[in-house]
Scaffold this active site. Sequence first.
Site: not given
Ligand code: BGC
Length: 757
Positions: A232
Amino acid sequence: MTQLDVDDVLPQLTLEEKVSLVMGGDFWHTAAVERLGVPRVMVADGPHGLRMQPDEGDHAGIGGSLPATCFPPAAGLASSWDRGLLAEVGAALAHEAREQGVSVVLGPGVNIKRSPLCGRNFEYLSEDPHLAGELALALVQELQAGGVGTSVKHFAANNQEDDRLRVSAEVDERTLREIYLPAFERVVTGAQPWTVMCAYNKVNGTYASEHHWLLTEVLRGEWGFEGVVVSDWGAVHDRVAALAAGLDLEMPPQVGVSDTALLDAARSHRLPPEVLDLGARRVLELVRRAQPTLDAAGDTPASATRTEEHHALARRAAAASAVLLRNEGGLLPLDPDARGVVAVLGAFATEPRYQGAGSSQVSPTRVDVPLEELRAALPGAQVEHAAGFALDGEPDEALLTEARDLAARADTVVLCLGLPAAAESEGFDRTHLELPADQLALLDAVARVHDRVVVVLANGSVVRVSDWEHRVGAVLECWLGGQAAGGGLADLLTGRVTPAGKLAETVPLRLQDTPSYLAFPGDSQVVRYGEGLFVGYRGFDAREQEVSHPFGFGLSYTTFALAEPRVEVTGSVAGGDLDVVVRVAVTNTGERAGAEVVQLYVAAPDATVTRPQRELKGFDRVALQPGETGEAVLHLDQRSFSHWSELHRRWAVEAGDFVLHVGTSSRDLPHATTLHLDAPSLAAPLGPGSTLHEWLADDRGRTLLAELFEQQGGGGILADEHMVSVIGTMPLTTLAGFGTAGLDHAGLRGLVERLDR
Ligand code: BGC
């Protein structure tokens, strides 16, 4: 572009190039290695619509993104219980991704709704792992069939926003296996997603990004995952440890930190070359898979027709996502030819809330305004509007009075309530389930002057309805309906579409009743999943608690009759190929076309381990014209009857009766069929440490023990039921130590030897 030959490229990469590959190139791209013809590929959020940022990237939905269709977020889509719809949305997402040059869509989110308070519940599918897994599988299969990858997220136990970057989710293995992992497992084994995204949080003390058991032993070793594990955004703390645990791609790259750490570790031989090679190879494989999309990017620029088609799909999806919670006296549907005054109240009627905030926020191609859609759908009526409350939550008497006065002179009132954007979002959890006070005041004022009030709700996760729903005629829970929520609403209210949505999460009477209430969101960077398996309806059912509306519930404008299920069993537990097919004839006995979701819950009354009362293991949605009969087909396999055996550390079926409950909600299950399954014994082999109860439960063990006691003059003890209850949980070694019934250690040794012969 020629097809990338991974075996050829990998050995030619320098150490620095390999490191660059496992770190990503920028916020949304993998790194290119131009000298070897390795292009970069783009990834973008998200689960229900693309957030493709052509310029500066951010992961909080702050910066702009290219227009894309905003489909209903997962909370809505899941309420359709419609695999076909999820597949259609998946195909549409793939189209738009290809048009925008996106190779991997960062979704779906399959985390379980452990608490209705989780700020990101709108992005997750359900409180039930079977429903979440089946629906996510349908979306992923079709999205990937379109040549675009997915990223099933957030692996694992990411069930809250509070302290999500640090909190340790303390969960026992059985609960992980039975509740929090199966949706991931279903998608991985059923569709090989191109990527899996690890969670921010720790699981039992170890960051998910460094969790070897999760990322390598379970995900790859047991489930056979072949794709890339991506972090993530910002989930990596120690790049070397993460790579060793199985995290292939860090996003976005921490330039100057992760690369330095990897290079140092590689040069000082702390990072085995094959570990880095494996990560780099997997990223190259991802690039190879994405190549056809890259080559075609821009060939099919977004066409106006495609935009219209996808908006129409979003409208169908919005209607399919809504759950009719109440409809007294057939208040709904409204007559499309009605005359008279329809008061459409609530600020959401003109400023719809249709998606959640954070990384999944889409710049929609257009947005339906509910008021306008209702005017178009009720051409003969005088559709009037008053806001009734301000979206910033500031109390406004004048707005309330105006709305109440309009209600007083209307024939029907449609009251659009819900959670304002500030009430729920990625990044924080809610602290209560109530609608804002000014909206409740409006509801009270309107309910006093009118008895034909339809409440329409827009919220990403459950709100409490128990203290007011009896005061209104109808309640339609629309969740966040995506950009065409307004059109979908008009279709439902006027009966163009019959509601068929079912709750994918329980609506409790009170927050205090929810199973995780005493342990959410934890504190001091730890959250203990104390309710164990008893998440959502499993918890409410085990405690026989009343709820406002149970899991699986949803009304319709028509009626259905379910015939007695027909059960066909093939294979066996011992053979590992048990297969049960349940067929249920469903008839639409009403006047309107509609769809019913037949649900099958398995109960294990003979279980010797703790098991939930009933668990959803099959569902099928059948669409029928009035008078028509169709068939719901529900498939169960061996896993449907299994539990995770802590004793044997594997899935296991206990011999005994299982009851297949069939119906249309978790608490409306009129049909029950008992199925007896034979299965190999799960009892641990008898030994000196086995308890008296365990010896007596085993035919041979009981006979030998009885003989021994008889010889030593203590045979009477086994006939004394009370005594057996008192000492039954004692291991024979302990009883031998006490000399109970003449048993001593030499006698016990002899007993075990005879047993082994
Ligand atoms: C989120 C993810 C997301 C990623 C990219 C993170 O803060 O938890 O779900 O895909 O950011 O935007």
